[in-house]
Design a protein around this motif. Structure first.
Motif, PDB file in Angstrom:
ATOM      1  N   ILE A  30       0.847  -1.203   0.000  1.00 44.28           N
ATOM      2  CA  ILE A  30       0.000   0.000   0.000  1.00 44.28           C
ATOM      3  C   ILE A  30       0.876   1.244   0.000  1.00 44.28           C
ATOM      4  O   ILE A  30       1.825   1.349   0.790  1.00 44.28           O
ATOM      5  CB  ILE A  30      -0.930   0.001   1.238  1.00 44.28           C
ATOM      6  CG1 ILE A  30      -1.882  -1.206   1.172  1.00 44.28           C
ATOM      7  CG2 ILE A  30      -1.747   1.285   1.307  1.00 44.28           C
ATOM      8  CD1 ILE A  30      -2.733  -1.388   2.412  1.00 44.28           C
ATOM      9  N   ASP A  31       0.555   2.184  -0.883  1.00 48.78           N
ATOM     10  CA  ASP A  31       1.276   3.451  -0.951  1.00 48.78           C
ATOM     11  C   ASP A  31       0.549   4.460  -0.047  1.00 48.78           C
ATOM     12  O   ASP A  31      -0.519   4.965  -0.402  1.00 48.78           O
ATOM     13  CB  ASP A  31       1.280   3.931  -2.407  1.00 48.78           C
ATOM     14  CG  ASP A  31       1.976   5.272  -2.585  1.00 48.78           C
ATOM     15  OD1 ASP A  31       2.099   6.025  -1.592  1.00 48.78           O
ATOM     16  OD2 ASP A  31       2.374   5.580  -3.719  1.00 48.78           O
ATOM     17  N   PRO A  32       1.103   4.757   1.126  1.00 50.23           N
ATOM     18  CA  PRO A  32       0.387   5.613   2.067  1.00 50.23           C
ATOM     19  C   PRO A  32       0.232   7.051   1.591  1.00 50.23           C
ATOM     20  O   PRO A  32      -0.759   7.711   1.918  1.00 50.23           O
ATOM     21  CB  PRO A  32       1.235   5.545   3.352  1.00 50.23           C
ATOM     22  CG  PRO A  32       2.573   5.078   2.923  1.00 50.23           C
ATOM     23  CD  PRO A  32       2.405   4.300   1.652  1.00 50.23           C
ATOM     24  N   VAL A  33       1.193   7.536   0.829  1.00 49.04           N
ATOM     25  CA  VAL A  33       1.103   8.926   0.335  1.00 49.04           C
ATOM     26  C   VAL A  33      -0.060   9.041  -0.646  1.00 49.04           C
ATOM     27  O   VAL A  33      -0.877   9.971  -0.573  1.00 49.04           O
ATOM     28  CB  VAL A  33       2.450   9.356  -0.310  1.00 49.04           C
ATOM     29  CG1 VAL A  33       2.330  10.741  -0.915  1.00 49.04           C
ATOM     30  CG2 VAL A  33       3.562   9.314   0.737  1.00 49.04           C
ATOM     31  N   LEU A  34      -0.165   8.053  -1.528  1.00 43.59           N
ATOM     32  CA  LEU A  34      -1.277   8.051  -2.480  1.00 43.59           C
ATOM     33  C   LEU A  34      -2.611   7.845  -1.755  1.00 43.59           C
ATOM     34  O   LEU A  34      -3.607   8.510  -2.054  1.00 43.59           O
ATOM     35  CB  LEU A  34      -1.070   6.957  -3.537  1.00 43.59           C
ATOM     36  CG  LEU A  34      -2.147   6.859  -4.622  1.00 43.59           C
ATOM     37  CD1 LEU A  34      -2.230   8.145  -5.438  1.00 43.59           C
ATOM     38  CD2 LEU A  34      -1.890   5.664  -5.540  1.00 43.59           C
ATOM     39  N   MET A  35      -2.622   6.943  -0.762  1.00 44.75           N
ATOM     40  CA  MET A  35      -3.870   6.700  -0.011  1.00 44.75           C
ATOM     41  C   MET A  35      -4.315   7.965   0.723  1.00 44.75           C
ATOM     42  O   MET A  35      -5.508   8.255   0.814  1.00 44.75           O
ATOM     43  CB  MET A  35      -3.689   5.565   1.013  1.00 44.75           C
ATOM     44  CG  MET A  35      -3.500   4.201   0.418  1.00 44.75           C
ATOM     45  SD  MET A  35      -4.818   3.734  -0.722  1.00 44.75           S
ATOM     46  CE  MET A  35      -3.868   3.558  -2.223  1.00 44.75           C
ATOM     47  N   GLN A  36      -3.360   8.714   1.229  1.00 44.87           N
ATOM     48  CA  GLN A  36      -3.712   9.961   1.911  1.00 44.87           C
ATOM     49  C   GLN A  36      -4.328  10.952   0.924  1.00 44.87           C
ATOM     50  O   GLN A  36      -5.350  11.584   1.223  1.00 44.87           O
ATOM     51  CB  GLN A  36      -2.462  10.569   2.559  1.00 44.87           C
ATOM     52  CG  GLN A  36      -2.777  11.841   3.319  1.00 44.87           C
ATOM     53  CD  GLN A  36      -1.596  12.344   4.131  1.00 44.87           C
ATOM     54  OE1 GLN A  36      -0.438  12.083   3.805  1.00 44.87           O
ATOM     55  NE2 GLN A  36      -1.880  13.054   5.199  1.00 44.87           N
ATOM     56  N   ALA A  37      -3.715  11.060  -0.249  1.00 45.58           N
ATOM     57  CA  ALA A  37      -4.244  11.990  -1.262  1.00 45.58           C
ATOM     58  C   ALA A  37      -5.653  11.569  -1.685  1.00 45.58           C
ATOM     59  O   ALA A  37      -6.551  12.405  -1.859  1.00 45.58           O
ATOM     60  CB  ALA A  37      -3.301  12.027  -2.476  1.00 45.58           C
ATOM     61  N   ILE A  38      -5.860  10.265  -1.823  1.00 44.80           N
ATOM     62  CA  ILE A  38      -7.176   9.742  -2.220  1.00 44.80           C
ATOM     63  C   ILE A  38      -8.207  10.021  -1.115  1.00 44.80           C
ATOM     64  O   ILE A  38      -9.307  10.507  -1.374  1.00 44.80           O
ATOM     65  CB  ILE A  38      -7.061   8.222  -2.515  1.00 44.80           C
ATOM     66  CG1 ILE A  38      -6.358   8.016  -3.854  1.00 44.80           C
ATOM     67  CG2 ILE A  38      -8.429   7.537  -2.491  1.00 44.80           C
ATOM     68  CD1 ILE A  38      -5.947   6.574  -4.136  1.00 44.80           C
ATOM     69  N   GLY A  39      -7.832   9.715   0.121  1.00 44.93           N
ATOM     70  CA  GLY A  39      -8.748   9.945   1.243  1.00 44.93           C
ATOM     71  C   GLY A  39      -9.123  11.413   1.350  1.00 44.93           C
ATOM     72  O   GLY A  39     -10.292  11.769   1.556  1.00 44.93           O
ATOM     73  N   GLU A  40      -8.143  12.284   1.188  1.00 48.47           N
ATOM     74  CA  GLU A  40      -8.403  13.729   1.284  1.00 48.47           C
ATOM     75  C   GLU A  40      -9.284  14.207   0.126  1.00 48.47           C
ATOM     76  O   GLU A  40     -10.122  15.097   0.299  1.00 48.47           O
ATOM     77  CB  GLU A  40      -7.080  14.501   1.343  1.00 48.47           C
ATOM     78  CG  GLU A  40      -6.412  14.338   2.712  1.00 48.47           C
ATOM     79  CD  GLU A  40      -5.020  14.938   2.790  1.00 48.47           C
ATOM     80  OE1 GLU A  40      -4.502  15.401   1.751  1.00 48.47           O
ATOM     81  OE2 GLU A  40      -4.446  14.915   3.907  1.00 48.47           O
ATOM     82  N   GLU A  41      -9.110  13.609  -1.044  1.00 46.87           N
ATOM     83  CA  GLU A  41      -9.957  13.965  -2.194  1.00 46.87           C
ATOM     84  C   GLU A  41     -11.421  13.598  -1.909  1.00 46.87           C
ATOM     85  O   GLU A  41     -12.330  14.405  -2.146  1.00 46.87           O
ATOM     86  CB  GLU A  41      -9.438  13.255  -3.456  1.00 46.87           C
ATOM     87  CG  GLU A  41     -10.275  13.471  -4.701  1.00 46.87           C
ATOM     88  CD  GLU A  41     -10.244  14.907  -5.234  1.00 46.87           C
ATOM     89  OE1 GLU A  41      -9.278  15.633  -4.963  1.00 46.87           O
ATOM     90  OE2 GLU A  41     -11.231  15.295  -5.916  1.00 46.87           O
ATOM     91  N   PHE A  42     -11.643  12.410  -1.364  1.00 51.75           N
ATOM     92  CA  PHE A  42     -13.019  12.033  -1.006  1.00 51.75           C
ATOM     93  C   PHE A  42     -13.577  12.983   0.056  1.00 51.75           C
ATOM     94  O   PHE A  42     -14.724  13.439  -0.032  1.00 51.75           O
ATOM     95  CB  PHE A  42     -13.082  10.592  -0.477  1.00 51.75           C
ATOM     96  CG  PHE A  42     -12.922   9.514  -1.523  1.00 51.75           C
ATOM     97  CD1 PHE A  42     -13.633   9.577  -2.716  1.00 51.75           C
ATOM     98  CD2 PHE A  42     -12.082   8.427  -1.308  1.00 51.75           C
ATOM     99  CE1 PHE A  42     -13.504   8.574  -3.678  1.00 51.75           C
ATOM    100  CE2 PHE A  42     -11.953   7.429  -2.261  1.00 51.75           C
ATOM    101  CZ  PHE A  42     -12.656   7.497  -3.441  1.00 51.75           C
ATOM    102  N   ALA A  43     -12.761  13.260   1.058  1.00 49.46           N
ATOM    103  CA  ALA A  43     -13.223  14.133   2.151  1.00 49.46           C
ATOM    104  C   ALA A  43     -13.573  15.516   1.618  1.00 49.46           C
ATOM    105  O   ALA A  43     -14.566  16.130   2.031  1.00 49.46           O
ATOM    106  CB  ALA A  43     -12.151  14.217   3.233  1.00 49.46           C
ATOM    107  N   ASN A  44     -12.769  15.998   0.687  1.00 51.26           N
ATOM    108  CA  ASN A  44     -13.033  17.311   0.102  1.00 51.26           C
ATOM    109  C   ASN A  44     -14.347  17.307  -0.695  1.00 51.26           C
ATOM    110  O   ASN A  44     -15.160  18.226  -0.589  1.00 51.26           O
ATOM    111  CB  ASN A  44     -11.842  17.707  -0.787  1.00 51.26           C
ATOM    112  CG  ASN A  44     -11.980  19.128  -1.268  1.00 51.26           C
ATOM    113  OD1 ASN A  44     -12.369  20.013  -0.501  1.00 51.26           O
ATOM    114  ND2 ASN A  44     -11.702  19.352  -2.541  1.00 51.26           N
TER     115      ASN A  44
END
Ligand code: 5GP
Length: 195
Positions: A30-44
């Motif tokens: 799992i790429d945590p940096v990418l997962m963070q960007a994805i999670g933040e995109e959903f949250a936004n």
């Protein structure tokens, strides 16, 4: 989402006209940096929706869900695919046919973790024929909770799941929407989200 699409092009492996393998960043390593960007995109995208819980299904939906939930400041609940000895009878359950494994699993969530006043964002890694999401929607109906929408990391738009769920009037946001996996090549739809 450009970052995600670039990663799919660089590291995704087309196993057949229907299956994309993304084990290097989503389904195994799992790429945590990418997962963070994805999670933040959903949250936004759902920042004004009053989300009280993020709901997913084990295993690969958990990582992006965590980052979205962290941004919202709400818990993640994940549906379990096998009955654990520590799960009581106090359960919501539904049946989900797995696209990749070809088996039908009972999924379950403890009634302790979904309330009728919850406003829920569903997140999952892939949307293919929609079985996983339909199982989660079934459980949300049983709990009388409200579904704000469905956030999908990779939708395979040439399969039926996206239209089945959108036809129910449910908002679906996919961050990469694949048009075709023909000839070993990933081709995306221009517009990768719909509201
Ligand atoms: P659905 O329930 O929409 O038919 O399928 C979604 C589930 O099947 C996802 O949770 C994912 O685990 C798995 N899945 C479906 N298609 C693919 C695929 O092309 N690649 C991978 N790695 N998993 C998939």
């Amino acid at each position: 989402m450009k970052l995600l699409k670039d990663k799919i092009i660089q590291e995704g492996k087309v196993l057949s006209e229907n299956v994309l393998k993304v084990d290097s960043f989503l389904n195994h390593q799992i790429d945590p940096v990418l997962m963070q960007a994805i999670g933040e995109e959903f949250a936004n995208r759902y920042k004004d929706a009053g989300i009280t819980k993020v709901l997913t299904i084990e295993t690969s939906g958990i990582a992006p869900s965590m980052f979205a939930a962290l941004t919202f400041g709400v818990p993640v609940v994940f549906a379990k695919k096998s009955k654990s000895l520590t799960l009581s009878d106090n359960l919501y359950t539904s049946k989900v046919h797995s696209f990749t494994k070809g088996v039908t699993n009972d999924i379950s969530i403890s009634k302790d973790f979904l309330e009728s006043d919850d406003v829920v964002l569903i997140i999952d890694d892939f949307l293919a024929n929609g079985q996983a999401v339909l199982g989660l929607l079934d459980i949300l109906e049983q709990a009388n909770a409200r579904t704000a929408g469905v956030g999908i990391v990779i939708e395979k738009g040439f399969q039926t799941g996206g239209s089945i769920i959108r036809e129910r009037g449910i908002r679906v946001d996919s961050l990469a929407n694949i048009k075709s996996l023909a000839n070993g090549k990933v081709e995306f739809f221009e517009e990768s989200s719909s509201k």
